[in-house]
Motif scaffolding. Structure first.
Motif, PDB file in Angstrom:
ATOM      1  N   ARG A 139      49.912  51.054  25.007  1.00 30.70           N
ATOM      2  CA  ARG A 139      51.255  51.593  24.798  1.00 30.70           C
ATOM      3  C   ARG A 139      51.386  52.867  25.620  1.00 30.70           C
ATOM      4  O   ARG A 139      50.648  53.814  25.428  1.00 30.70           O
ATOM      5  CB  ARG A 139      51.483  51.922  23.323  1.00 30.70           C
ATOM      6  N   VAL A 140      52.344  52.882  26.537  1.00 35.43           N
ATOM      7  CA  VAL A 140      52.528  54.053  27.400  1.00 35.43           C
ATOM      8  C   VAL A 140      53.897  54.695  27.202  1.00 35.43           C
ATOM      9  O   VAL A 140      54.170  55.746  27.787  1.00 35.43           O
ATOM     10  CB  VAL A 140      52.314  53.710  28.893  1.00 35.43           C
ATOM     11  N   PHE A 141      54.745  54.068  26.381  1.00 36.11           N
ATOM     12  CA  PHE A 141      56.097  54.585  26.206  1.00 36.11           C
ATOM     13  C   PHE A 141      56.627  54.148  24.857  1.00 36.11           C
ATOM     14  O   PHE A 141      56.391  53.015  24.438  1.00 36.11           O
ATOM     15  CB  PHE A 141      57.008  54.037  27.313  1.00 36.11           C
ATOM     16  N   GLU A 142      57.335  55.037  24.188  1.00 28.90           N
ATOM     17  CA  GLU A 142      57.954  54.730  22.901  1.00 28.90           C
ATOM     18  C   GLU A 142      59.416  55.151  22.937  1.00 28.90           C
ATOM     19  O   GLU A 142      59.739  56.235  23.433  1.00 28.90           O
ATOM     20  CB  GLU A 142      57.270  55.492  21.765  1.00 28.90           C
ATOM     21  N   ILE A 143      60.270  54.302  22.408  1.00 28.26           N
ATOM     22  CA  ILE A 143      61.686  54.622  22.231  1.00 28.26           C
ATOM     23  C   ILE A 143      61.979  54.471  20.746  1.00 28.26           C
ATOM     24  O   ILE A 143      61.627  53.454  20.137  1.00 28.26           O
ATOM     25  CB  ILE A 143      62.585  53.684  23.059  1.00 28.26           C
ATOM     26  N   THR A 144      62.609  55.463  20.159  1.00 30.77           N
ATOM     27  CA  THR A 144      62.878  55.436  18.720  1.00 30.77           C
ATOM     28  C   THR A 144      64.305  54.978  18.438  1.00 30.77           C
ATOM     29  O   THR A 144      65.183  55.045  19.309  1.00 30.77           O
ATOM     30  CB  THR A 144      62.674  56.831  18.097  1.00 30.77           C
ATOM     31  N   LYS A 145      64.517  54.555  17.209  1.00 32.06           N
ATOM     32  CA  LYS A 145      65.856  54.163  16.764  1.00 32.06           C
ATOM     33  C   LYS A 145      66.816  55.344  16.834  1.00 32.06           C
ATOM     34  O   LYS A 145      67.999  55.172  17.111  1.00 32.06           O
ATOM     35  CB  LYS A 145      65.812  53.591  15.346  1.00 32.06           C
ATOM     36  N   SER A 202      58.381  49.634  22.103  1.00 26.79           N
ATOM     37  CA  SER A 202      57.089  50.083  22.615  1.00 26.79           C
ATOM     38  C   SER A 202      56.877  49.440  23.972  1.00 26.79           C
ATOM     39  O   SER A 202      56.987  48.219  24.107  1.00 26.79           O
ATOM     40  CB  SER A 202      55.950  49.671  21.675  1.00 26.79           C
ATOM     41  N   GLY A 203      56.578  50.267  24.972  1.00 26.10           N
ATOM     42  CA  GLY A 203      56.320  49.772  26.317  1.00 26.10           C
ATOM     43  C   GLY A 203      54.835  49.794  26.619  1.00 26.10           C
ATOM     44  O   GLY A 203      54.173  50.825  26.441  1.00 26.10           O
ATOM     45  N   TYR A 204      54.299  48.673  27.070  1.00 27.46           N
ATOM     46  CA  TYR A 204      52.873  48.538  27.392  1.00 27.46           C
ATOM     47  C   TYR A 204      52.697  48.458  28.905  1.00 27.46           C
ATOM     48  O   TYR A 204      53.493  47.837  29.601  1.00 27.46           O
ATOM     49  CB  TYR A 204      52.298  47.268  26.760  1.00 27.46           C
ATOM     50  N   GLY A 205      51.637  49.076  29.392  1.00 27.55           N
ATOM     51  CA  GLY A 205      51.345  49.030  30.814  1.00 27.55           C
ATOM     52  C   GLY A 205      50.125  49.857  31.143  1.00 27.55           C
ATOM     53  O   GLY A 205      49.251  50.070  30.301  1.00 27.55           O
ATOM     54  N   ARG A 206      50.106  50.334  32.378  1.00 25.62           N
ATOM     55  CA  ARG A 206      49.055  51.223  32.877  1.00 25.62           C
ATOM     56  C   ARG A 206      49.719  52.386  33.581  1.00 25.62           C
ATOM     57  O   ARG A 206      50.812  52.255  34.120  1.00 25.62           O
ATOM     58  CB  ARG A 206      48.176  50.502  33.899  1.00 25.62           C
ATOM     59  N   ASP A 207      49.030  53.508  33.612  1.00 21.72           N
ATOM     60  CA  ASP A 207      49.492  54.660  34.398  1.00 21.72           C
ATOM     61  C   ASP A 207      50.929  55.051  34.075  1.00 21.72           C
ATOM     62  O   ASP A 207      51.710  55.316  34.978  1.00 21.72           O
ATOM     63  CB  ASP A 207      49.345  54.382  35.893  1.00 21.72           C
ATOM     64  N   SER A 208      51.296  55.045  32.837  1.00 20.92           N
ATOM     65  CA  SER A 208      52.609  55.461  32.325  1.00 20.92           C
ATOM     66  C   SER A 208      53.770  54.588  32.780  1.00 20.92           C
ATOM     67  O   SER A 208      54.925  54.926  32.568  1.00 20.92           O
ATOM     68  CB  SER A 208      52.892  56.941  32.644  1.00 20.92           C
ATOM     69  N   LYS A 209      53.509  53.417  33.387  1.00 23.38           N
ATOM     70  CA  LYS A 209      54.574  52.497  33.802  1.00 23.38           C
ATOM     71  C   LYS A 209      54.546  51.262  32.901  1.00 23.38           C
ATOM     72  O   LYS A 209      53.687  50.402  33.032  1.00 23.38           O
ATOM     73  CB  LYS A 209      54.397  52.094  35.269  1.00 23.38           C
ATOM     74  N   TRP A 237      57.621  45.048  27.147  1.00 21.92           N
ATOM     75  CA  TRP A 237      58.274  45.767  26.055  1.00 21.92           C
ATOM     76  C   TRP A 237      58.314  44.924  24.799  1.00 21.92           C
ATOM     77  O   TRP A 237      58.653  43.741  24.847  1.00 21.92           O
ATOM     78  CB  TRP A 237      59.707  46.141  26.440  1.00 21.92           C
ATOM     79  N   LEU A 238      58.006  45.569  23.687  1.00 19.27           N
ATOM     80  CA  LEU A 238      58.125  44.964  22.372  1.00 19.27           C
ATOM     81  C   LEU A 238      59.229  45.709  21.649  1.00 19.27           C
ATOM     82  O   LEU A 238      59.191  46.928  21.547  1.00 19.27           O
ATOM     83  CB  LEU A 238      56.803  45.104  21.604  1.00 19.27           C
ATOM     84  N   GLY A 239      60.232  44.960  21.172  1.00 21.95           N
ATOM     85  CA  GLY A 239      61.378  45.588  20.536  1.00 21.95           C
ATOM     86  C   GLY A 239      61.549  45.201  19.086  1.00 21.95           C
ATOM     87  O   GLY A 239      61.033  44.192  18.621  1.00 21.95           O
ATOM     88  N   SER A 240      62.327  46.031  18.392  1.00 23.17           N
ATOM     89  CA  SER A 240      62.537  45.835  16.966  1.00 23.17           C
ATOM     90  C   SER A 240      63.815  45.090  16.630  1.00 23.17           C
ATOM     91  O   SER A 240      64.004  44.690  15.496  1.00 23.17           O
ATOM     92  CB  SER A 240      62.573  47.196  16.257  1.00 23.17           C
ATOM     93  N   GLU A 241      64.701  44.919  17.572  1.00 25.13           N
ATOM     94  CA  GLU A 241      66.000  44.314  17.281  1.00 25.13           C
ATOM     95  C   GLU A 241      66.247  43.124  18.202  1.00 25.13           C
ATOM     96  O   GLU A 241      65.880  43.146  19.367  1.00 25.13           O
ATOM     97  CB  GLU A 241      67.123  45.329  17.497  1.00 25.13           C
ATOM     98  N   GLY A 242      66.895  42.107  17.682  1.00 28.40           N
ATOM     99  CA  GLY A 242      67.251  40.968  18.501  1.00 28.40           C
ATOM    100  C   GLY A 242      66.907  39.666  17.822  1.00 28.40           C
ATOM    101  O   GLY A 242      66.434  39.636  16.698  1.00 28.40           O
TER     102      GLY A 242
END
Length: 128
Positions: free
Chosen positions: A30-36, A45-52, A56-61
């Motif tokens: 996990r390199v990035f998080e976006i909150t509600k 939650s964004g997964y990757g390497r080197d902050s990129k 993406w795994l999302g909570s809505e949809g």
């Protein structure tokens, strides 16, 4: 080609635990998080390497049936480790580690179903 891809989860916390464990052997985290609060309703939650983040795994949809996501592994040992970690994190077997020569002679992959039944694969294309 593709910059990133996103999926949704029926249980965001459980799916995050699954992907945290399953993707770690492949070198992804996990390199990035976006909150509600930031978005007005969607958490991600964004997964990757080197902050990129590229996954993406999302909570809505709405969940989609028939979805398949394949992650590139650097080695066959990484595929084996992905499979073990994913199974230990609650994944369900959808094809254990092994060669799939019907794709090409050195295609080595493993398949698991995530908590929502999404077919997740790790694949190595190099001979070992």
């Amino acid at each position: 080609m593709i910059d990133h891809i996103g999926i949704v989860a029926s249980d965001f916390a459980a799916s995050r635990q699954f992907y945290d464990a399953a993707l770690a052997p492949l070198g992804f985290k996990r390199v990035f998080e976006i909150t509600k609060e930031q978005t007005g309703g969607y958490a991600g939650s964004g997964y990757g390497r080197d902050s990129k983040p590229f996954f993406w795994l999302g909570s809505e949809g709405t969940l989609s049936s028939g979805l398949h996501v394949a992650f590139r592994a650097e080695s066959r040992a990484d595929v084996d480790a992905f499979y073990a970690a994913a199974m230990n994190a609650g994944g369900r077997d959808n094809g254990g580690p092994g060669l799939r020569p019907y794709y090409h002679p050195t295609y080595y992959g493993a398949f698991v179903l995530d908590p929502d039944g999404i077919n997740v694969e790790a694949v190595c294309h190099t001979p070992e």
